[in-house]
Design an enzyme around this catalytic site. Structure first.
Site, PDB file in Angstrom:
ATOM      1  N   HIS A 142      40.177  39.869  36.654  1.00 53.71           N
ATOM      2  CA  HIS A 142      39.094  40.087  35.697  1.00 53.71           C
ATOM      3  C   HIS A 142      37.967  39.078  35.866  1.00 53.71           C
ATOM      4  O   HIS A 142      36.807  39.435  35.997  1.00 53.71           O
ATOM      5  CB  HIS A 142      39.641  40.027  34.271  1.00 53.71           C
ATOM      6  CG  HIS A 142      38.568  39.906  33.227  1.00 53.71           C
ATOM      7  ND1 HIS A 142      37.746  40.950  32.892  1.00 53.71           N
ATOM      8  CD2 HIS A 142      38.153  38.852  32.482  1.00 53.71           C
ATOM      9  CE1 HIS A 142      36.880  40.556  31.975  1.00 53.71           C
ATOM     10  NE2 HIS A 142      37.101  39.287  31.709  1.00 53.71           N
ATOM     11  N   PHE A 143      38.309  37.789  35.881  1.00 52.51           N
ATOM     12  CA  PHE A 143      37.171  36.857  35.875  1.00 52.51           C
ATOM     13  C   PHE A 143      36.560  36.646  37.253  1.00 52.51           C
ATOM     14  O   PHE A 143      35.486  36.070  37.352  1.00 52.51           O
ATOM     15  CB  PHE A 143      37.475  35.549  35.133  1.00 52.51           C
ATOM     16  CG  PHE A 143      38.586  34.706  35.667  1.00 52.51           C
ATOM     17  CD1 PHE A 143      38.495  34.104  36.903  1.00 52.51           C
ATOM     18  CD2 PHE A 143      39.710  34.471  34.897  1.00 52.51           C
ATOM     19  CE1 PHE A 143      39.508  33.307  37.375  1.00 52.51           C
ATOM     20  CE2 PHE A 143      40.740  33.674  35.369  1.00 52.51           C
ATOM     21  CZ  PHE A 143      40.630  33.092  36.624  1.00 52.51           C
ATOM     22  N   HIS A 144      37.192  37.148  38.294  1.00 54.34           N
ATOM     23  CA  HIS A 144      36.444  37.161  39.556  1.00 54.34           C
ATOM     24  C   HIS A 144      35.425  38.297  39.577  1.00 54.34           C
ATOM     25  O   HIS A 144      34.487  38.269  40.363  1.00 54.34           O
ATOM     26  CB  HIS A 144      37.383  37.225  40.767  1.00 54.34           C
ATOM     27  CG  HIS A 144      37.934  35.874  41.103  1.00 54.34           C
ATOM     28  ND1 HIS A 144      39.063  35.381  40.513  1.00 54.34           N
ATOM     29  CD2 HIS A 144      37.482  34.893  41.916  1.00 54.34           C
ATOM     30  CE1 HIS A 144      39.285  34.157  40.957  1.00 54.34           C
ATOM     31  NE2 HIS A 144      38.344  33.826  41.799  1.00 54.34           N
ATOM     32  N   HIS A 187      35.832  30.240  25.319  1.00 57.61           N
ATOM     33  CA  HIS A 187      35.289  31.570  25.366  1.00 57.61           C
ATOM     34  C   HIS A 187      33.765  31.567  25.471  1.00 57.61           C
ATOM     35  O   HIS A 187      33.217  32.163  26.388  1.00 57.61           O
ATOM     36  CB  HIS A 187      35.753  32.489  24.242  1.00 57.61           C
ATOM     37  CG  HIS A 187      35.206  33.845  24.490  1.00 57.61           C
ATOM     38  ND1 HIS A 187      35.695  34.650  25.481  1.00 57.61           N
ATOM     39  CD2 HIS A 187      34.117  34.466  24.016  1.00 57.61           C
ATOM     40  CE1 HIS A 187      34.948  35.720  25.583  1.00 57.61           C
ATOM     41  NE2 HIS A 187      33.979  35.640  24.710  1.00 57.61           N
ATOM     42  N   ARG A 212      49.635  34.162  37.264  1.00 55.88           N
ATOM     43  CA  ARG A 212      48.503  33.441  37.827  1.00 55.88           C
ATOM     44  C   ARG A 212      48.903  31.984  38.006  1.00 55.88           C
ATOM     45  O   ARG A 212      49.999  31.586  37.629  1.00 55.88           O
ATOM     46  CB  ARG A 212      47.292  33.545  36.913  1.00 55.88           C
ATOM     47  CG  ARG A 212      47.467  32.805  35.591  1.00 55.88           C
ATOM     48  CD  ARG A 212      46.287  32.994  34.667  1.00 55.88           C
ATOM     49  NE  ARG A 212      45.160  32.142  35.063  1.00 55.88           N
ATOM     50  CZ  ARG A 212      44.136  31.868  34.268  1.00 55.88           C
ATOM     51  NH1 ARG A 212      44.098  32.359  33.036  1.00 55.88           N
ATOM     52  NH2 ARG A 212      43.145  31.105  34.670  1.00 55.88           N
ATOM     53  N   ARG A 213      48.020  31.176  38.580  1.00 55.21           N
ATOM     54  CA  ARG A 213      48.196  29.728  38.670  1.00 55.21           C
ATOM     55  C   ARG A 213      49.546  29.330  39.255  1.00 55.21           C
ATOM     56  O   ARG A 213      50.230  28.454  38.719  1.00 55.21           O
ATOM     57  CB  ARG A 213      48.086  29.101  37.283  1.00 55.21           C
ATOM     58  CG  ARG A 213      46.741  29.275  36.659  1.00 55.21           C
ATOM     59  CD  ARG A 213      46.629  28.547  35.348  1.00 55.21           C
ATOM     60  NE  ARG A 213      45.248  28.177  35.106  1.00 55.21           N
ATOM     61  CZ  ARG A 213      44.832  27.544  34.029  1.00 55.21           C
ATOM     62  NH1 ARG A 213      45.678  27.220  33.101  1.00 55.21           N
ATOM     63  NH2 ARG A 213      43.572  27.223  33.885  1.00 55.21           N
ATOM     64  N   TYR A 228      29.850  32.986  28.074  1.00 53.80           N
ATOM     65  CA  TYR A 228      28.518  33.506  27.769  1.00 53.80           C
ATOM     66  C   TYR A 228      27.436  32.560  28.245  1.00 53.80           C
ATOM     67  O   TYR A 228      26.298  32.972  28.462  1.00 53.80           O
ATOM     68  CB  TYR A 228      28.400  33.844  26.278  1.00 53.80           C
ATOM     69  CG  TYR A 228      29.250  35.043  26.000  1.00 53.80           C
ATOM     70  CD1 TYR A 228      28.826  36.299  26.414  1.00 53.80           C
ATOM     71  CD2 TYR A 228      30.516  34.920  25.462  1.00 53.80           C
ATOM     72  CE1 TYR A 228      29.628  37.404  26.269  1.00 53.80           C
ATOM     73  CE2 TYR A 228      31.330  36.016  25.311  1.00 53.80           C
ATOM     74  CZ  TYR A 228      30.883  37.262  25.714  1.00 53.80           C
ATOM     75  OH  TYR A 228      31.693  38.347  25.595  1.00 53.80           O
TER      76      TYR A 228
END
Ligand code: HEM
Ligand SMILES: [Cu+2]
Ligand SMILES: [Cu+2]
Lengths: 271, 68, 602
Positions: C380-382, C229, C443-444, C233
């Site tokens: 989301h993470f794209h 996580h 996913r994946r 950041y």
């Protein structure tokens, strides 16, 4: 430190959002009773699943009137049992573990979704109301054939559901002119009693026996087949045993006298 | 050439005390409303409408919500 | 004569340039794999065996999420420290050494990944960038990761050395904001990487070398997320730095508040790590109470991002108003939309606002049943790393390139088209990924087309979603091609004398308004460590007690989980309450309530 009034306002709004989110989730947990997969279950030895009380035999088990437990093993690249069959209007608790690497057990298009980690057991209780077929996918990468790892959960109408196990012990061969015995074992794994029939069809003839079983009981029904029934044009005689919607099929070979290897019973089928 | 701010386009100099970011407040207020609306939609429609859902073992608490 | 970074710090500019070029190299290969897997998954165009998909995905994940981002940020941080302290690095050899170590580490990790494509080399590491045991990669893969991380640690040492040397000469000055951001981020990174270091050095590496028989999959997974996580950041904080110290300048204004920027970075430092369990909401073997605690921390971690949204937009508005903008929304028109640097960063910020929403959903505990490991998460993470971070990095590159090469950018119009295309492509791809995820598409997965599983859409269809994903992927690829064209062509330009000077934005409310305690890095480090100890001790003990340190053999620890969890919760919030500043009052007031809830939920 001077913070602009507008930014203070936004700070308050942000806190309201955050607290609101936590409150919503808490409402889901406490108010609606949505439980997380947790540490309720004892761990298992992934290498010794075959001898494990819970996972030795992946299965559906009835534990109460409308309550069932399902023991599922995920492994590269399948789920056992598959399909999983449970009745409508039931409360089903899944226990899922992995034999090898990390997988998931996820009913597509529902909120039934868990990681499956070797050594750990995921426990999820779910209510199924209406008959439906759910696809199960593994959504955690588990190896080169990961995309082929799938299964199904069948929620069937109550009157089509049972946990009856039928196994048939019939000879592969009989000598011509001899009679044959077919033993049918019927096990009722439900808690309620079961009243049904076992039917044997062989050489165009049908015989029926009543079966009455308490919950959890098993019984053996024996059919004796006359030599005449076995006199077919063909030396292979087909048979079928039917208990409700379970069917077992096989053939008996009738051997003319003089033929060497006389038949004893070797054929055994299990459903 | 890749000068990013063309100083000449700056018409005024606004100091700390004369600046109230009302535009920011308006935008972020809008964002707040969108967030709340989307959250309610995704939690109560997409999530709770996506039954069956995992419930606490013994209690049949989800009855009522779980049923379509 | 111009006064670029290259003119000011010629030697350091070379390091920054090397770091950036390494980063772009990873972006090129990673991006290529991105389009390959997009077309494969959606069944638009398949040319490889589906088993190779996972090798491609491993490379895509590692090269983009680790290599591209981190090489870029060490470049930015080196620029930030040297520029804001106005002094070169203490020892150039040392600087090159950590850069070299990172390169060697990357190469070592890449060898087994790429060897996965051919059977002729008996080596592979198709374990994805999360490398969950018992999936096992080649030892070289783990070793490479370790060296890479050690390289980043040494980079941190470099930045700290610069700061200490500077401080000795300027004992009474506030830490300049960019350096403050670098230092807080570095401390956060040191704490975070302990998790992955432990996972690899104590377990995965010895295991892959055959020194130990087995590992506890839940333990190594938890240690991974201890790092996994906060690593987000590590990407985001340099991005925020660009938004705080560069974007106001490109908008023609000033940073709205330096003190709040410091508060934000302090909050990230103390709250980033004790949240990793939110990636494990659906893991068996971790008690619900621990998951609830992780969720609470995660939700409070929204605060610094929400504050950033305000400060950054207000800084842009300041610029717009200085450029003559008026009205509630009319000022937006006064922003320099023709400037690719500004536009790219602004669009990246806008995408991050959208990502904020899907992140809030991901942070929710029980709603995770809906989205966990579905395509939603990829969507989301794209938006986060794939756009907020990547697009900001690409946009700001258009400003940095002249600074570090002394050459003018090849084409600003192409740059402008590039950033807009990224925004458009990602809108298509990511929106459709989110929607597919809600239908349960995993996913994946090389072939999310099953025999016995159908994904039912209330609106549209899986086919339509796939088409949008593929279209988005193609647009993104075109955007990447334009980016590299610009970077390469700029390299062929001659030196220019009319480049803008090196520098960053001033603040409307400067450091003199920030309480001194904000610069007390020791205090914040101590609080961060204490919070981590509270958040992780009990879950880790419980995992080890259940599954054993090295696998499912149970080792008994004299600790009773049931009785300790509430204590952990109490201590945790006791710790939180000591956090100075904005959050403390509300957190404190809610504390008893949340502990009670945590109890009930357990
Ligand atoms: C040309 C642009 C890109 C395209 C077309 C693309 C496409 C994809 C697709 C389709 C997946 C999902 C694969 C799956 O789950 O089966 C994926 C995964 C991923 N992408 Fe991208 N992507 C692009 C750029 C980026 C960028 C810029 C980043 C980060 C800086 C990034 C980071 C990731 C990560 C971390 C994963 C997850 C890997 C994993 O699950 O192990 N991508 N990408
Ligand atoms: Cu799988
Ligand atoms: Cu996270």
């Amino acid at each position: 430190m001077n913070v602009h009034t507008y930014e203070k306002l936004w700070l308050i709004a942000a806190m309201v959002l955050i607290v609101g989110f936590i409150a919503t989730i808490t409402y889901g947990s406490v108010g609606l009773g949505i439980a997380m997969v947790g540490d309720q279950q004892e761990t298992v030895e992934p290498t010794e699943l075959a001898d494990d009380e819970r996972f030795g035999e992946p299965r559906v088990e009835q534990i109460g009137d409308d309550e069932y437990e399902v023991y599922v093993v995920a492994q590269t690249f399948s789920f056992q049992p598959d399909p999983i069959e449970v009745p409508e209007n039931s409360q089903v608790t899944f226990h899922v573990t992995a034999r090898d690497v990390i997988h998931s057990f996820s009913l597509a298009g529902t909120n039934v979704n868990t990681m499956v980690i070797p050594g750990e057991v995921a426990e999820m209780t779910v209510e199924f109301d209406d008959p439906e077929v759910y696809g199960v996918v593994c959504n955690e990468y588990c190896g080169p054939d990961h995309h082929n790892m799938e299964g199904q959960v069948h929620v069937v109408p109550e009157d089509e559901f049972d946990l009856t196990e039928v196994s048939v012990d019939a000879p592969d061969e009989v000598d011509a002119g001899e009679s044959a015995t077919v033993d049918v074992t019927v096990e009722n794994r439900m808690l309620d009693g079961l009243e049904t029939t076992a039917e044997l069809e062989i050489g165009g003839e049908t015989s029926v026996e009543e079966v009455a079983l308490e919950g959890g009981e098993a019984t053996e029904v024996t059919f004796t087949v006359d030599p005449e029934t076995l006199e077919a044009d063909d030396s292979d005689v087909e048979w079928a045993v039917t208990v409700d919607d379970h069917e077992e099929r096989g053939t008996v070979t009738v051997i003319d006298a003089g033929d060497e290897d006389g038949g004893d019973d070797g054929g055994e089928t299990d459903e | 050439m890749s000068q990013s701010i063309d100083e000449s386009t700056q018409t005024t100099e606004i100091g700390h005390d004369e600046y109230d970011p009302v535009g920011t407040l308006a935008l972020i207020g809008l964002y707040f409303l969108i967030l709340v609306a989307l959250w309610i939609f995704v939690y109560f429609v997409e999530f709770l409408g996506n039954d069956p859902t995992v419930v606490t073992g013994s209690a049949l608490l989800l009855a009522g919500v779980g049923h379509r | 004569m111009s006064n670029t970074y290259l003119d000011q710090f010629p030697a350091e500019a070379k390091v920054v340039r090397a770091a950036f070029y390494s980063s772009f190299f990873a972006l090129a290969i990673g991006g290529l794999f991105g389009i390959v897997q997009t077309l494969h998954r959606t069944d638009v165009y398949r040319f490889m065996d589906s088993a190779d998909y996972y090798t491609v995905l491993t490379a895509h994940g590692v090269l983009l999420a680790i290599t591209f981002t981190i090489f870029f940020l060490v470049g930015v941080f080196t620029w930030a420290v040297t520029t804001s302290l106005d002094r070169g690095v203490e020892n150039l050899r040392f600087t090159w050494a950590w850069y070299g170590l990172m390169v060697i580490g990357t190469a070592m990790a890449a060898i087994p990944i790429f060897a996965g494509f051919t059977d002729s080399i008996d080596m592979s590491a198709s374990v994805l960038f999360t490398f969950y045991a018992p999936l096992q990669g080649h030892p070289l893969f783990y070793l490479g990761l370790v060296l890479f991380v050690v390289g980043t640690w040494l980079a941190g040492v470099d930045w700290f050395r610069s700061w200490r040397a500077w401080k000795a000469e300027h004992p009474d000055e506030r830490i300049p904001l960019p350096t403050f951001m670098v230092l807080t981020t570095t401390i956060m990174w040191y704490i975070a990487t302990l998790g992955v270091a432990a996972a690899i050095l104590l377990f995965l590496l010895p295991w892959s070398l055959g020194l130990i028989e087995s590992v506890n999959p839940l333990l190594t997974r938890t240690l991974f997320w201890f790092f996994g996580h906060p690593v987000v950041y590590f990407w985001l904080m340099p991005t925020y730095m660009m938004w705080y110290v560069m974007l106001p300048k490109f908008s023609g204004g000033k940073l709205f508040s330096d003190p709040l920027a410091r508060v934000v970075f302090v909050l990230f430092l103390i709250l980033s790590v004790p949240t990793g369990i939110h990636h494990q909401y659906l893991d068996p073997g971790i008690a619900e109470g621990f998951k609830f605690i992780a969720m609470t921390n995660t939700m409070f971690l929204l605060l610094p991002s929400l504050l950033t949204a305000f400060t950054v937009v207000a800084s842009m508005e300041h610029g717009a108003r200085q450029r003559g903008g008026t009205g509630y929304f009319g000022w937006l028109k006064a922003l320099p939309w023709r400037d690719p640097v500004f536009t790219g960063m602004a669009l990246a910020g806008l995408m991050f606002a959208a990502a904020g929403f899907s992140g809030m959903v991901n942070a929710g505990m029980n709603i995770n049943y809906l989205v966990h490991n579905t395509f939603w998460v990829v969507g989301h993470f794209h938006l986060t790393v794939g756009t907020a971070v990547a697009l900001t990095f690409m946009a700001v590159t258009y400003w940095f390139l002249p600074q570090i090469t002394g050459k003018a950018l090849w084409s600003r119009p192409v740059a402008l088209v590039q950033v807009v295309l990224w925004f458009v492509g990602m809108t298509f791809m990511s929106n459709a990924m989110h929607r597919a995820g809600l239908l349960g598409v995993p996913r994946r997965t090389a072939e999310p087309q099953y025999e016995g599983v159908t994904f039912e859409a209330a609106v549209g269809s899986v086919g339509e979603l796939n088409a949008q994903i593929a279209l988005g992927g193609v647009i993104l690829t075109i955007s990447l091609v334009l980016f590299f064209a610009n970077v390469i062509a700029t390299g062929f330009n001659g030196r220019s004398d009319e480049l803008p000077s090196n520098g960053y934005a001033d603040a409307l409310s400067g450091p003199e308004d920030a309480p001194l305690v904000l610069d007390n890095l020791k205090l914040w480090t101590a609080i961060a460590i204490v919070l981590v100890i509270f958040a992780y001790t009990f879950p880790l003990l419980s995992i080890v007690q259940r599954g054993g340190l090295f696998g499912p053999e149970v080792i008994t620890f004299p600790v009773s989980l049931e009785s300790l969890a509430p204590i952990a919760a109490a201590l945790e919030y006791g710790g939180l309450a000591t956090v100075d500043g904005v959050a403390s009052a509300v957190t404190g007031a809610l504390e008893p309530g949340r502990i009670a809830i945590a109890e009930v939920v357990r």
